[in-house]
Design a protein around this motif. Structure first.
Motif, short mmCIF file in Angstrom:
data_model
loop_
_atom_site.label_atom_id
_atom_site.label_comp_id
_atom_site.label_asym_id
_atom_site.label_seq_id
_atom_site.Cartn_x
_atom_site.Cartn_y
_atom_site.Cartn_z
N ARG A 140 0.77 -1.20 0.00
CA ARG A 140 -0.04 0.12 0.13
C ARG A 140 0.74 1.03 -0.25
O ARG A 140 1.68 1.38 0.98
N GLU A 141 0.70 2.15 -1.00
CA GLU A 141 1.87 3.01 -1.08
C GLU A 141 0.71 4.62 -1.13
O GLU A 141 -0.27 4.55 -1.57
N PRO A 142 1.04 5.70 -0.86
CA PRO A 142 0.82 7.07 -0.90
C PRO A 142 0.32 7.28 -2.41
O PRO A 142 1.13 6.82 -3.24
N LEU A 143 -0.64 8.17 -2.81
CA LEU A 143 -0.84 8.46 -4.17
C LEU A 143 0.11 9.41 -4.70
O LEU A 143 0.45 9.39 -5.79
N GLY A 144 0.48 10.53 -3.83
CA GLY A 144 1.34 11.68 -4.28
C GLY A 144 0.85 13.04 -3.52
O GLY A 144 0.46 13.40 -2.57
N VAL A 145 0.66 13.81 -4.39
CA VAL A 145 0.23 15.37 -3.94
C VAL A 145 -1.33 14.96 -4.23
O VAL A 145 -1.82 14.65 -5.09
N CYS A 146 -2.11 15.42 -2.93
CA CYS A 146 -3.46 15.54 -2.98
C CYS A 146 -3.98 17.05 -2.99
O CYS A 146 -3.54 17.70 -2.23
N ALA A 147 -4.87 17.26 -3.85
CA ALA A 147 -5.53 18.61 -4.11
C ALA A 147 -6.73 18.52 -3.23
O ALA A 147 -8.03 17.58 -3.45
N GLN A 148 -7.19 19.64 -2.31
CA GLN A 148 -8.15 19.39 -1.26
C GLN A 148 -8.93 20.64 -1.27
O GLN A 148 -8.29 21.66 -1.21
N VAL A 149 -10.37 20.68 -1.27
CA VAL A 149 -10.95 21.70 -0.99
C VAL A 149 -12.18 21.55 -0.09
O VAL A 149 -12.83 20.38 0.01
N PRO A 177 -9.36 26.49 1.45
CA PRO A 177 -10.44 26.43 2.24
C PRO A 177 -11.54 27.21 1.49
O PRO A 177 -11.25 28.06 0.73
N SER A 178 -12.83 27.24 2.16
CA SER A 178 -13.73 28.27 1.63
C SER A 178 -13.37 29.75 1.50
O SER A 178 -12.67 29.85 2.37
N GLU A 179 -13.83 30.43 0.46
CA GLU A 179 -13.47 31.91 0.51
C GLU A 179 -14.20 32.47 1.66
O GLU A 179 -13.48 33.74 1.98
N THR A 180 -15.04 32.00 2.24
CA THR A 180 -15.73 32.73 3.29
C THR A 180 -15.16 32.46 4.63
O THR A 180 -15.38 33.12 5.64
N ASN A 202 0.35 22.57 2.29
CA ASN A 202 0.36 24.00 2.12
C ASN A 202 -1.21 24.45 1.77
O ASN A 202 -2.07 23.53 1.44
N VAL A 203 -1.40 25.46 1.96
CA VAL A 203 -3.00 26.03 2.01
C VAL A 203 -3.04 27.35 1.20
O VAL A 203 -1.98 28.44 1.49
N VAL A 204 -3.80 27.35 0.02
CA VAL A 204 -3.76 28.53 -0.63
C VAL A 204 -5.30 29.12 -0.72
O VAL A 204 -6.28 27.98 -0.41
N THR A 205 -5.46 30.14 -0.37
CA THR A 205 -6.86 30.86 -0.14
C THR A 205 -7.39 31.27 -1.69
O THR A 205 -6.62 31.82 -2.55
N GLY A 206 -8.66 31.60 -1.72
CA GLY A 206 -9.12 32.20 -2.93
C GLY A 206 -10.42 31.69 -3.32
O GLY A 206 -11.34 31.21 -2.22
N ASP A 207 -11.07 32.10 -4.30
CA ASP A 207 -12.43 31.93 -4.73
C ASP A 207 -12.45 30.65 -5.58
O ASP A 207 -11.37 29.85 -5.45
N ARG A 208 -13.59 30.18 -6.15
CA ARG A 208 -14.07 29.16 -6.70
C ARG A 208 -13.07 28.78 -8.04
O ARG A 208 -12.43 27.70 -8.48
N GLY A 209 -12.52 29.74 -8.65
CA GLY A 209 -11.43 29.78 -9.73
C GLY A 209 -10.29 29.33 -8.97
O GLY A 209 -9.81 28.59 -9.63
#
Length: 476
Positions: A140-149, A177-180, A202-209
């Motif tokens: 069982r191995e990790p997948l790699g980088v995971c993009a999460q919202v 995270p959610s923009e609000t 890592n955490v990046v903020t912003g809107d739906r785009g």
């Protein structure tokens, strides 16, 4: 004017958006702007993905014990700063401070510590000779980088649900995270960053785009989102273009089936608590009640009494049972459902905004509804409980299952055999019996149909963040 600045957290440090753009952050208890967050664009997402990919090379080779230690240290650090973390969460969401501390902080720590332990007990098929002269084994191995919202209803808790299994399995993360509600997630990243190698989280903020940029980016091997059906469909379609794995926890419209032999007082109290908690902003909220005909009027009266004894208020109100809705848009959405009610609907209490400041909405009970009414079919995500009647078990299950969602449900009855039949017939990922909404780290949470696929919590949630590799060795 915004008084605080929420920067991204990339490669172990806080950084503003590359082009300097920002978004306002509003306090839902006042309706006023109190901070500004980075409005991340392509360069910011590229930087985060580059950092996560670089960190993955070493993080994937850490032992389960090392990952466990890191997660336990993060949990301890959050616990040591619990009052600060809760204050930030409540300022951003408007939740009552006392309830958030007693209910949500407890789960944040427990779920993080569960996955710390789970990192060391992944299981697989025993190595054996399935072909003569050859030994096969499973890795069982990790997948790699995971993009999460993550969503805005439980910003901190949902961030834990995302990052804990991903990191425990050896993945690295870029989360939006959610923009609000970015505040507590960024504080979490700062706390966790002291116990993780740079770039692992890592955490990046912003809107739906910004979220769209995460999902469409070529680096992640998985896209995981908790959000609306609309967002889930968009993410699944986008991820399909690159054959990314997708983990979706979407909306819900939980049926609450109350049979004539149920304890009326206990059912009304439990359902009101599970329907109005967090202002009904919960995908599993007990907001769609089905009551057997002979009990209908008595139950509606009992539920209405419970609703009238429920109150909303700002974070510092120690008597408040729930806080405001998330935003002006969410307030308008909830009010719209009530404004559009058909003539045959009956509003027993609530149905209106509370006060002129902030986004508070009164606990509301509506009966007289039909199966095809909008408020029965669509997720309100507010402190509104609807009540319908049914005749027998067959009718109850048909109405319960007669929505596009399949996340959670509950049955209230004194008949054990009937409860067991209901657990089979209800087409939902969770079926509670004579209770509604409790969750434990050891059991999976996830739905069917338009509520998405994949599991949060439990070992099933951890396994979702792994891939299976067959290794065969010749004995010759």
């Amino acid at each position: 004017m915004a008084g605080q600045a929420f920067d991204n957290f990339i490669d172990g440090r806080r950084v503003p958006a590359v082009d300097g753009r920002t978004l306002d952050v509003v306090d839902p208890a006042t309706g006023e702007v109190y901070a500004a967050q980075a409005l991340s664009g392509k360069s910011d997402v590229d930087n985060a993905m580059t950092a996560a990919a670089r960190a993955f090379r070493d993080w994937r080779r850490t032992t389960p014990a090392q990952r466990q230690t890191a997660l336990l240290r993060i949990a301890d650090a959050i616990e040591a700063r619990a009052e600060e973390v809760v204050r930030v969460e409540c300022e951003n969401t408007g939740k009552p401070v006392a309830l958030t501390h007693s209910e949500e902080m407890t789960m944040v720590l427990d779920h993080l510590r569960f996955f710390a332990g789970a990192a060391r007990v992944l299981e697989g098929r025993a190595a054996a000779e399935y072909l003569a002269g050859h030994t096969s084994m499973i890795r069982r191995e990790p997948l790699g980088v995971c993009a999460q919202v993550t969503p805005w209803n439980y910003p901190l808790l949902m961030a834990i649900w995302k990052i804990a299994p991903a990191l425990a399995a050896g993945n690295t993360v870029v989360l939006k995270p959610s923009e609000t509600t970015p505040a507590s997630t960024l504080l979490l990243a700062e706390i966790a960053g002291k116990h993780l190698p740079a770039g692992v989280l890592n955490v990046v903020t912003g809107d739906r785009g910004t979220g769209r940029l995460l999902v469409e980016h070529p680096v992640p091997q998985m896209a995981s989102i908790t959000g609306s059906v609309r967002a889930g469909v968009e993410v699944a379609g986008s991820a399909a273009q690159d054959l990314k794995r997708v983990h979706l926890e979407l909306g819900g419209k939980a049926p609450v089936v109350v049979f004539a032999d149920a304890d009326v007082a206990a059912a009304a109290e439990g359902i009101a608590a599970a329907g109005f908690f967090n202002a009904g902003q919960d995908c599993t909220a007990a907001t769609r009640v089905l009551v057997q005909e002979g009990l209908h009027d008595e139950f509606v009266a009992a539920l209405t009494e419970q609703a009238r004894g429920t109150r909303t208020g700002p974070p510092g109100d120690t008597d408040a049972d729930y806080g405001p809705l998330n935003s002006a848009d969410q307030l308008a959405k909830v009010a719209g459902f009530i404004d559009r009610l058909p003539d045959h609907a009956v509003v027993h209490c609530g149905g209106s905004r509370v006060g002129e400041r902030g986004f508070f909405y009164a606990p509301t009970v509506v009966s007289g509804l039909r199966q095809d009414d909008e408020i029965v079919q669509d997720e309100v995500f507010g402190p509104v409980i609807t009540v319908q009647s049914f005749t027998d078990e067959e009718d109850a299950y048909a109405k319960a299952n007669g929505v596009r969602y399949g996340l959670a449900s509950s049955v209230w009855t004194a008949d054990h055999a009937r409860a067991m039949r209901a657990s089979i017939e209800l087409d939902f990922g969770t079926v509670w019996l004579n209770t509604h909404i409790p969750l434990v780290a050891e059991m999976p949470h996830g739905g069917f149909k338009h509520s998405g696929y994949g599991k949060d919590l439990s070992m099933y949630g951890l396994e979702d963040y792994t891939r299976i590799k067959h290794v065969m060795s010749s004995l010759g």
